[in-house]
Design an enzyme around this catalytic site. Structure first.
Site, mmCIF file in Angstrom:
data_model
loop_
_atom_site.group_PDB
_atom_site.id
_atom_site.type_symbol
_atom_site.label_atom_id
_atom_site.label_comp_id
_atom_site.label_asym_id
_atom_site.label_seq_id
_atom_site.Cartn_x
_atom_site.Cartn_y
_atom_site.Cartn_z
ATOM 1 N N ILE A 49 0.818 -1.212 0.000
ATOM 2 C CA ILE A 49 0.000 0.000 0.000
ATOM 3 C C ILE A 49 0.858 1.271 0.000
ATOM 4 O O ILE A 49 0.395 2.343 -0.382
ATOM 5 C CB ILE A 49 -0.959 -0.031 1.222
ATOM 6 N N VAL A 109 4.221 -5.450 10.554
ATOM 7 C CA VAL A 109 3.092 -6.382 10.512
ATOM 8 C C VAL A 109 3.628 -7.766 10.896
ATOM 9 O O VAL A 109 4.556 -8.285 10.245
ATOM 10 C CB VAL A 109 2.429 -6.420 9.115
ATOM 11 N N HIS A 149 6.346 -11.806 5.762
ATOM 12 C CA HIS A 149 6.094 -11.423 4.373
ATOM 13 C C HIS A 149 7.419 -11.084 3.718
ATOM 14 O O HIS A 149 8.288 -10.466 4.326
ATOM 15 C CB HIS A 149 5.145 -10.231 4.301
ATOM 16 N N HIS A 205 9.116 -8.864 1.072
ATOM 17 C CA HIS A 205 8.958 -7.698 0.210
ATOM 18 C C HIS A 205 9.674 -8.014 -1.092
ATOM 19 O O HIS A 205 10.828 -8.445 -1.082
ATOM 20 C CB HIS A 205 9.656 -6.477 0.810
#
Ligand code: AMP
Length: 123
Positions: free
Chosen positions: A32, A97, A101, A103
């Site tokens: 985002i 977060v 994940h 990136h």
């Protein structure tokens, strides 16, 4: 058991995301707040809080995140020009977060070292 994060809500389609890839084990969607022309997050559907919580039985799942990165790079034409994948861990690593994940950043030449925080000084 890991707490649900907003990434669980993205997996469950409870909040919207620009999803670019999905399979049984993983999901990839546009960041985002992109830090490169192409910036996606590749996540396991299994909620694992940090790199420290990865178990031996998760090894192939973690490998799958990289296979997805290579697949997206091929699809988007970044395989040869190059790209960066990075996973942050905990506060000093810049993790915000707590659902691991990868990136994937592409579309520009990356700087090295990667940090912009003066706290981090190589001696
Ligand atoms: P990290 O700081 O390594 O934990 O990365 C978390 C990333 O999630 C950041 O790059 C954020 O911009 C991104 N992010 C936060 N909320 C969303 C969202 N709703 N959709 C897509 N990316 C998000």
């Amino acid at each position: 058991m890991a707490q649900d994060t907003l990434f669980t809500k993205i997996i469950n389609r409870e909040i919207p995301a620009d999803i670019v890839y999905e399979d049984e084990l993983t999901l990839a969607f546009k960041d985002i707040n992109p830090q490169a022309p192409y910036h996606v997050l590749i996540i396991p559907k299994k909620a694992i809080e940090t790199i420290n919580d990865i178990k031996t039985e998760d090894a192939s799942l973690i490998g799958q995140l990289y296979l997805v990165a290579a697949k997206l790079a091929k699809q988007e034409g970044f395989s040869d020009s190059g790209y960066r994948v990075v996973m942050n861990c905990n506060e000093d690593g810049g993790q915000t977060v707590y659902h691991i994940h990868l990136h994937m950043l592409a579309g520009k030449e990356m700087g090295w070292p990667p940090y912009t925080n003066n706290k981090k000084v190589l001696i």
